[in-house]
Design a protein around this motif. Structure first.
Motif, PDB file in Angstrom:
ATOM      1  N   GLU A 158      38.785  44.452  32.153  1.00 57.38           N
ATOM      2  CA  GLU A 158      39.072  44.633  33.318  1.00 57.38           C
ATOM      3  C   GLU A 158      40.449  45.311  33.547  1.00 57.38           C
ATOM      4  OE1 GLU A 158      37.584  45.015  36.408  1.00 57.38           O
ATOM      5  OE2 GLU A 158      35.568  44.794  35.091  1.00 57.38           O
ATOM      6  N   PRO A 159      40.867  46.070  34.216  1.00 63.53           N
ATOM      7  CA  PRO A 159      42.286  46.622  34.247  1.00 63.53           C
ATOM      8  C   PRO A 159      42.897  45.519  35.060  1.00 63.53           C
ATOM      9  CG  PRO A 159      40.785  48.075  35.310  1.00 63.53           C
ATOM     10  CD  PRO A 159      39.942  46.781  34.674  1.00 63.53           C
ATOM     11  N   GLY A 160      44.281  45.109  34.318  1.00 65.17           N
ATOM     12  CA  GLY A 160      45.383  44.342  34.860  1.00 65.17           C
ATOM     13  C   GLY A 160      44.824  42.847  34.984  1.00 65.17           C
ATOM     14  N   GLY A 161      43.859  42.536  34.315  1.00 65.67           N
ATOM     15  CA  GLY A 161      43.387  41.065  34.458  1.00 65.67           C
ATOM     16  C   GLY A 161      44.130  40.431  33.352  1.00 65.67           C
ATOM     17  N   PRO A 162      43.680  38.868  33.346  1.00 62.51           N
ATOM     18  CA  PRO A 162      44.272  38.130  32.430  1.00 62.51           C
ATOM     19  C   PRO A 162      43.704  38.294  30.930  1.00 62.51           C
ATOM     20  CG  PRO A 162      42.820  36.945  33.770  1.00 62.51           C
ATOM     21  CD  PRO A 162      42.953  38.417  34.494  1.00 62.51           C
TER      22      PRO A 162
END
Length: 115
Positions: free
Chosen positions: A82-86
């Motif tokens: 997922e973009p920008g996730g942890p």
């Protein structure tokens, strides 16, 4: 760790992982990915991490091992996040995004991506 879901496509194998991938799950993850890569000598192994909420450094090592196994068989590895996730952040911070073929742009189901 829930058992990985395996999706077979045309020339690719996809693996969908869920939940938290931690020190406790790393041995099972390493074994499962190694077996998949060895059983399905495929040009591309796609690991879908979009439903993974947490991934620690021991599981990052499992991804690196999956890459080594794929390369030994002449294949490559791609990780969907997922973009920008942890999960995306651990690959960015560790400097392994390009090495592991991390993709944040994957739209659609794993089934459609492995064809």
């Amino acid at each position: 760790m829930e058992a990985p879901e395996v999706v077979r496509g045309n020339g690719s194998v996809g693996v969908r992982l869920h939940g938290e991938l931690t020190l406790q799950t790393a041995p099972a993850l390493t074994t499962a990915l190694g077996e998949l890569a060895a059983e399905h000598e495929t040009p591309e192994l796609v690991i879908d991490l979009r439903e993974v909420s947490y991934l620690d450094s021991t599981c990052l090592s499992a991804m690196l091992e999956a890459r080594r196994v794929q390369e030994r068989h002449g294949g490559k590895l791609a990780l969907l996040v997922e973009p920008g996730g942890p999960v995306s952040d651990i690959f960015r911070i560790s400097g392994t995004r390009d090495l592991l073929g991390v993709r944040e742009d994957a739209d659609g189901s794993l089934e459609s991506l492995v064809g």
